[in-house]
Design an enzyme around this catalytic site. Structure first.
Site, short mmCIF file in Angstrom:
data_model
loop_
_atom_site.label_atom_id
_atom_site.label_comp_id
_atom_site.label_asym_id
_atom_site.label_seq_id
_atom_site.Cartn_x
_atom_site.Cartn_y
_atom_site.Cartn_z
N TYR A 1 -16.21 -2.44 6.89
CA TYR A 1 -14.78 -2.10 6.96
C TYR A 1 -14.26 -2.27 8.38
CZ TYR A 1 -10.81 1.20 7.16
OH TYR A 1 -9.59 1.81 7.36
N GLY B 1 1.03 5.94 2.53
CA GLY B 1 2.28 5.45 1.97
C GLY B 1 3.16 6.57 1.44
N GLY C 1 0.81 -1.22 0.00
CA GLY C 1 0.00 0.00 0.00
C GLY C 1 0.84 1.27 0.00
N ASN D 1 -8.57 10.39 12.48
CA ASN D 1 -9.05 10.87 11.18
C ASN D 1 -7.89 11.59 10.51
OD1 ASN D 1 -12.01 10.23 11.24
ND2 ASN D 1 -11.83 11.40 13.12
N LYS E 1 -14.40 20.90 -2.51
CA LYS E 1 -15.65 21.62 -2.80
C LYS E 1 -15.46 23.13 -2.67
CE LYS E 1 -18.94 18.00 -1.52
NZ LYS E 1 -20.02 17.59 -0.62
N HIS F 1 -12.93 11.32 2.55
CA HIS F 1 -13.26 11.69 3.92
C HIS F 1 -13.58 13.20 3.96
CE1 HIS F 1 -10.85 7.94 4.77
NE2 HIS F 1 -11.95 7.72 5.46
N1 LIG Z 1 -6.74 7.49 5.68
C1 LIG Z 1 -7.16 7.41 6.94
O1 LIG Z 1 -7.80 8.34 7.47
C2 LIG Z 1 -6.85 6.19 7.78
C3 LIG Z 1 -7.20 6.22 9.13
C4 LIG Z 1 -6.93 5.10 9.90
C5 LIG Z 1 -6.33 3.99 9.34
N2 LIG Z 1 -6.00 3.97 8.02
C6 LIG Z 1 -5.37 2.76 7.47
O2 LIG Z 1 -4.08 3.10 6.98
C7 LIG Z 1 -3.77 2.30 5.84
C8 LIG Z 1 -3.43 3.18 4.65
O3 LIG Z 1 -4.58 3.97 4.32
P1 LIG Z 1 -4.57 5.00 3.12
O4 LIG Z 1 -5.51 6.09 3.49
O5 LIG Z 1 -3.17 5.32 2.73
O6 LIG Z 1 -5.26 4.14 1.96
P2 LIG Z 1 -5.31 4.43 0.39
O7 LIG Z 1 -4.82 5.78 0.06
O8 LIG Z 1 -6.67 4.03 -0.06
O9 LIG Z 1 -4.23 3.40 -0.20
C9 LIG Z 1 -4.51 2.04 -0.21
C10 LIG Z 1 -3.29 1.31 -0.69
O10 LIG Z 1 -3.62 -0.09 -0.71
C11 LIG Z 1 -3.38 -0.61 -2.01
N3 LIG Z 1 -4.40 -1.62 -2.29
C12 LIG Z 1 -5.75 -1.45 -2.30
N4 LIG Z 1 -6.36 -2.59 -2.65
C13 LIG Z 1 -5.38 -3.50 -2.86
C14 LIG Z 1 -5.37 -4.85 -3.26
N5 LIG Z 1 -6.54 -5.52 -3.50
N6 LIG Z 1 -4.19 -5.49 -3.39
C15 LIG Z 1 -3.02 -4.83 -3.16
N7 LIG Z 1 -2.94 -3.55 -2.77
C16 LIG Z 1 -4.12 -2.89 -2.63
C17 LIG Z 1 -3.49 0.58 -2.96
O11 LIG Z 1 -2.76 0.30 -4.14
P3 LIG Z 1 -3.00 1.17 -5.50
O12 LIG Z 1 -2.45 2.55 -5.20
O13 LIG Z 1 -2.17 0.46 -6.51
O14 LIG Z 1 -4.48 1.15 -5.75
C18 LIG Z 1 -2.86 1.68 -2.11
O15 LIG Z 1 -1.44 1.61 -2.20
C19 LIG Z 1 -4.99 1.41 5.61
O16 LIG Z 1 -4.77 0.16 6.22
C20 LIG Z 1 -6.12 2.15 6.29
O17 LIG Z 1 -7.13 1.28 6.68
C21 LIG Z 1 -6.24 5.06 7.23
#
Ligand SMILES: NC(=O)c1ccc[n+]([C@@H]2O[C@H](COP(=O)([O-])OP(=O)(O)OC[C@H]3O[C@@H](n4cnc5c(N)ncnc54)[C@H](OP(=O)(O)O)[C@@H]3O)[C@@H](O)[C@H]2O)c1
Length: 314
Positions: free
Chosen positions: A136, A15, A9, A165, A187, A179
């Site tokens: 989720y 990331g 990810g 968040n 917006k 989000h």
């Molecule tokens: N954002 C928040 O507010 C938040 C809060 C709490 C926890 N988290 C957790 O932190 C982590 C990162 O979140 P994020 O916001 O960075 O998520 P994100 O921007 O949606 O990125 C998701 C990542 O997962 C990869 N991915 C998605 N589906 C996949 C699959 N089927 N196989 C392989 N790779 C896959 C995507 O690859 P591609 O780029 O190639 O699609 C991307 O690199 C997650 O575990 C999330 O639950 C996030």
């Protein structure tokens, strides 16, 4: 300490913040960042194959299907299946491959809908999460059970962190998935450009939230990778408190939008108050201190530049 760190990810929002932090903190290690193109981690065999090819001694497992409340409501089965399948297999295969440490991420929405703010880690099992994102958040919650079970039976070292968040550069600005912070930034900027006098936003604006800048979350990771070896989760947030109505005013200051807002109260608010207890984080000597106004300014500026460059998720 670790020779090769696999970051699943790495192409996503967190990331992008984490990779430069890890490069600076683990300059002697090889970092292997992968997105979906390296393999769909929902598929049986994909995690095992990735681990065979990359041979990491540490895995930072960010890969997830994550999104805002509307997307969660529309596709609860996808959010449940994708996350459960990815996490269960990555955990199991990392243990089988002899990985020495796995770091996984849950969301604060896994806390019970009835949790009292500030929400401490000890409230995790005292109820069911809010129904809008339960697909989720229940799948994510199993990370805690898996971390405990594999440690108890196999001595496998994994940790589970709970960012609040999160907002910042590289966030998802697609309005069907976004989000609240990226949605309001997009917006208000687009309304300012069109000369609109107001925007429409989801909910009543009354919920209270605790927003944390993504760069602050990323900055805590080297410490957790080096020093924290327990299946007890840790909240990573700012511990601040702001109503979404006041967030709108702060976003307007960051984006230069002078108009108003109409709240669409027929759409869900989510939990009315979700503020995290960060005492455990602070006791570990860590904190997330970027002021909201500063983080919003950086995010709004990045959105405008990235939109021009075509590097933002719209
Ligand atoms: N954002 C928040 O507010 C938040 C809060 C709490 C926890 N988290 C957790 O932190 C982590 C990162 O979140 P994020 O916001 O960075 O998520 P994100 O921007 O949606 O990125 C998701 C990542 O997962 C990869 N991915 C998605 N589906 C996949 C699959 N089927 N196989 C392989 N790779 C896959 C995507 O690859 P591609 O780029 O190639 O699609 C991307 O690199 C997650 O575990 C999330 O639950 C996030």
């Amino acid at each position: 300490m670790f020779n090769r760190i696999l970051i699943t990810g790495s192409t996503g929002f967190l990331g992008h913040h984490l990779m430069p932090v890890l490069r600076a903190a683990f300059s002697g290690a090889e970092l292997v960042g992968v997105g979906r193109r390296a393999g769909d981690l929902r598929e049986p065999g994909a995690a095992a194959r990735l681990l065979r090819e990359t041979r990491p001694d540490c895995v930072i497992h960010l890969a997830a299907k994550s999104g805002g409340i509307l997307a969660n409501q529309a596709q609860p089965a996808d959010y449940f299946y994708d996350n459960l399948a990815m996490n269960t297999q990555m955990f199991h295969e990392a243990w089988r491959a002899g990985v020495r440490k796995l770091v996984a991420f849950m969301g604060g929405c896994s806390y019970p809908a009835t949790a009292r703010s500030p929400i401490g880690e000890d409230q995790m099992w005292s109820g069911h999460p809010q129904i809008e994102s339960a697909g989720y958040s229940m799948a994510k919650k199993m990370l805690l059970t898996q971390s405990w079970a594999y440690r108890a039976q196999h001595g496998f070292n994994s940790i589970v962190l709970i960012p609040g968040n999160v907002y910042g550069e590289w966030d998802n600005f697609n309005l069907n998935e976004a989000h609240v912070v990226p949605a309001l930034i997009r917006k208000t900027i687009e309304a300012r450009e069109r000369g609109d006098s107001s925007i429409v936003a989801i909910g009543t604006g009354r919920p209270v939230r605790d927003f944390v800048y993504a760069g602050d979350v990323a900055a805590t990771l080297p410490w957790f990778i080096r020093n924290y070896d327990s299946s007890e989760p840790v909240n990573i947030s700012a511990g601040g408190r702001i109503a979404v109505r006041d967030l709108f005013a702060a976003v307007c200051r960051a984006t230069g939008f002078a108009g108003g807002i109409a709240w669409d109260s027929s759409r869900p608010d989510g939990q009315m108050e979700r503020v995290y207890d960060v005492a455990r984080l602070h006791a570990l000597g860590l904190s997330c201190a970027t002021p909201l106004e500063e983080g919003l300014r950086r995010t709004a500026r990045w959105f405008e530049e990235a939109r021009q460059a075509g590097t933002v998720r719209l």
